[in-house]
Design an enzyme around this catalytic site. Structure first.
Site, PDB file in Angstrom:
ATOM      1  N   ASP A 193       0.982  -1.278  -0.121  1.00  0.00           N
ATOM      2  CA  ASP A 193       0.048   0.025   0.117  1.00  0.00           C
ATOM      3  C   ASP A 193       0.901   1.245  -0.164  1.00  0.00           C
ATOM      4  O   ASP A 193       1.925   1.378  -0.726  1.00  0.00           O
ATOM      5  CB  ASP A 193      -0.959  -0.043   1.217  1.00  0.00           C
ATOM      6  CG  ASP A 193      -2.309   0.829   1.261  1.00  0.00           C
ATOM      7  OD1 ASP A 193      -2.362   1.423  -0.012  1.00  0.00           O
ATOM      8  OD2 ASP A 193      -2.925   0.863   2.135  1.00  0.00           O
TER       9      ASP A 193
ATOM     10  N   ASP B 153       0.988   7.269   4.679  1.00  0.00           N
ATOM     11  CA  ASP B 153      -0.462   7.586   4.316  1.00  0.00           C
ATOM     12  C   ASP B 153      -1.059   8.287   5.329  1.00  0.00           C
ATOM     13  O   ASP B 153      -0.617   7.926   6.521  1.00  0.00           O
ATOM     14  CB  ASP B 153      -1.307   6.551   3.834  1.00  0.00           C
ATOM     15  CG  ASP B 153      -1.233   5.897   2.504  1.00  0.00           C
ATOM     16  OD1 ASP B 153      -0.366   6.639   1.849  1.00  0.00           O
ATOM     17  OD2 ASP B 153      -2.026   5.221   2.078  1.00  0.00           O
TER      18      ASP B 153
ATOM     19  N   ARG C  19       1.305   9.521  -6.519  1.00  0.00           N
ATOM     20  CA  ARG C  19       0.706   9.962  -5.356  1.00  0.00           C
ATOM     21  C   ARG C  19       2.135  10.330  -4.514  1.00  0.00           C
ATOM     22  O   ARG C  19       2.605   9.982  -3.461  1.00  0.00           O
ATOM     23  CB  ARG C  19       0.443   8.928  -4.421  1.00  0.00           C
ATOM     24  CG  ARG C  19      -1.043   8.348  -4.892  1.00  0.00           C
ATOM     25  CD  ARG C  19      -1.577   7.257  -4.063  1.00  0.00           C
ATOM     26  NE  ARG C  19      -2.885   6.728  -4.620  1.00  0.00           N
ATOM     27  CZ  ARG C  19      -3.564   5.895  -4.025  1.00  0.00           C
ATOM     28  NH1 ARG C  19      -3.313   5.256  -2.792  1.00  0.00           N
ATOM     29  NH2 ARG C  19      -4.498   5.228  -4.725  1.00  0.00           N
TER      30      ARG C  19
END
Length: 534
Positions: A313, A317, A371
């Protein structure tokens, strides 16, 4: 040897902000220069205004609070300030060399408070120095947890079978299986039962893996790597509803999810980050190197679509009303979905939009797909970063760098973008992608050495306009605000910072200074006050 960088002009400072003047006086510690000094011209205006006298790095180290090599920069310097474990007593200073020691230190098990009140002990200031390599899969008996281990501990988890899961995604295979079941084929009936058990098996196995590899970081904590080879492998830091945390000088190799899921469109969803932040406040993540844990390549074809299985992932984050965060001097490499801000969804503006104040500065993103960051509902300052990507790469092919998410207000400033590979239009279209946002501004950035702010702003506008119908539909469904493209953000930085002077200066400085291994801390010294150097 001390390294000094001469590519930055004088610091920008909000007018009338005393805290900003003090922050400017400390800023260059994190850049390899002297506090309160512009390396080219002497003491900064902010340092003079604050009455700061030039000091050597050794003098700064001697005067710095325990647990700090420099003051936090960017948004982390605002609000209540970010000091981590500064002021920790000797009992709360740890050197850890394995997973069990790390988690005991995070619990602050040596504190005199711990025996009577473990919860209170966790909240005390603490400094944790990581020496060498720590494995999140370390079982404490000389063995490392793997899929076979988790399955051996739980009969439900033992039913997980990734190869069978891949078969279950094949529509032709499942149609044939259904036909055989209808005919009463006992082997087909048994196989369908095994497939039906995969969902609960995945949930259970993922929970067992999370329990093993998650390290929960309490408030008022500094975690810092000792020397040049401190690393965390196959484990991750979880910051959840805690605040005032500093993580520095570590290499983090993100754990691979043993149970990734296919989204049916060509992408994989996985669970574990290198650092997961949920409602975290006053955070500074600095001089770390973050990357995927090396894995054997898995190429699969599902319903005619061939893809590489992605068991990872994000690297960092940050979601659910996190605030006052700085991500500085880190290296992000060899990864797909790198940094998400406001990851809880476009529908969650009520709990996100007044928060998510983040600074990304002097980082390096290399060999990543997307990202860097991708942001929702935040005032995001992205400056002095060096980006390198290849639109034709076999692995980690560049899709975009900065993602304009719903109600994000992104200030991109003095960033050095280096892009290679094929592209049907301008490389600026790879700098910024539209993901339902409409407020973006670039000041003084470069693409491949050429000033490109106007081109980047134009690409941001074009991305929104080409996506306009989808943006309107998403806004109607999720309840966020949208409008025509604008570079009026409605906010300006409330802290001092020094924009980079040129593409080559930013690139050279960040490549020399960013990442783990720049902090000369030895394992014997209880004070984490060494400076960064090459």
């Amino acid at each position: 040897m001390e390294t000094r960088f001469t590519g930055f002009p004088r610091a920008r400072r909000p007018a009338g902000t005393v805290f900003g003047m003090l922050a400017a006086a400390l800023l260059m510690q994190g850049c390899g220069g002297e506090a309160g000094m512009d390396p080219a011209t002497g003491p900064t205006a902010a340092a003079k205004a604050a009455g700061a006298e030039p000091r050597t790095l050794s003098q700064q180290a001697a005067a710095a609070p325990r647990g700090l090599a420099a003051a936090a920069t960017g948004w982390a310097s605002q609000g209540a300030g970010t000091t981590g474990g500064a002021g920790a007593p000797d009992s709360n200073v740890y050197v850890v060399r394995n997973w069990a020691e790390l988690n005991a230190a995070l619990a602050n098990a040596n504190s005199p408070t711990y025996a009577a009140n473990p919860a209170a002990a966790k909240l005390e200031p603490k400094i944790i120095r990581i020496a060498g390599t720590i494995y999140g899969t370390d079982l404490g008996n000389g063995q490392l947890a793997d899929e076979a281990y988790y399955k051996s501990t739980n009969t439900t988890a033992a039913k997980w079978d990734f190869k069978l899961y891949l078969q279950s995604l094949d529509t032709a295979f499942m149609a044939d299986l259904a036909s055989r079941v209808a005919q009463g084929d006992p082997e087909a009936i048994a196989l369908r039962a095994r497939i039906s058990a995969l969902s609960s098996a995945r949930t259970t196995l993922r929970r067992l893996q999370k329990t093993q590899i998650q390290s929960i970081v309490p408030s008022n904590t500094t975690i810092v790597g000792v020397g040049r080879d401190a690393r965390l492998v196959d484990g991750y830091f979880s910051i959840n509803a805690t605040s005032n945390i500093i993580i520095r000088n570590l290499e983090l190799q993100a754990p691979a999810d043993l149970t990734p899921s296919w989204d049916g469109k060509g992408s994989w969803d996985s669970s574990f980050k290198a650092i997961s932040v949920v409602t975290g406040r006053q955070l500074w993540i600095d001089h770390c190197t973050l990357t995927d844990r090396e894995q054997a390549e898995e190429i699969v074809t599902i319903n005619g679509v061939t893809s590489r299985v992605n068991r990872f992932d994000g690297l960092i984050d940050i979601e659910d009303s996190s605030d006052y965060v700085t991500i500085s001097y880190n290296v992000f490499k060899d990864h797909d979905k790198t940094n998400m801000v406001g990851g809880s969804g476009d529908q969650n503006g009520v709990k996100e939009r007044e928060f998510n104040r983040l600074t990304f500065h002097n980082n390096v993103w290399h060999n990543i797909t997307q990202r860097a960051p991708r942001a929702r509902f935040g005032r995001i300052h992205v400056y002095n970063n060096y980006y390198r990507g290849d639109t034709g790469a076999g692995d980690y092919r560049l899709a975009y760098f900065i993602g304009m998410g719903a109600e994000s207000k992104i200030l991109s400033e003095s960033n050095a973008f280096e892009i290679t590979g094929p592209n049907t239009g301008s490389y600026a279209s790879k700098v910024v992608a539209n993901l339902n946002g409409y407020q973006f501004k670039d000041v003084g950035s470069w693409i491949n050495g050429v000033a490109a702010s106007a081109e980047i702003d134009a690409a941001a506008r074009a991305a929104l306009e080409s996506n306009w119908a989808n943006v309107l539909a998403a806004a109607s469904k999720s309840g966020f605000t949208v409008g025509p493209y604008t570079n009026e953000l409605g906010w300006t930085p409330t802290y001092s910072y020094r924009p980079g002077a040129s593409f080559h200066a930013v690139k050279a400085h960040n490549l020399a200074m960013a990442g783990a291994g720049r902090m000369a801390i030895d394992g014997a010294n209880p004070d984490v006050t060494s400076s960064f150097s090459q």
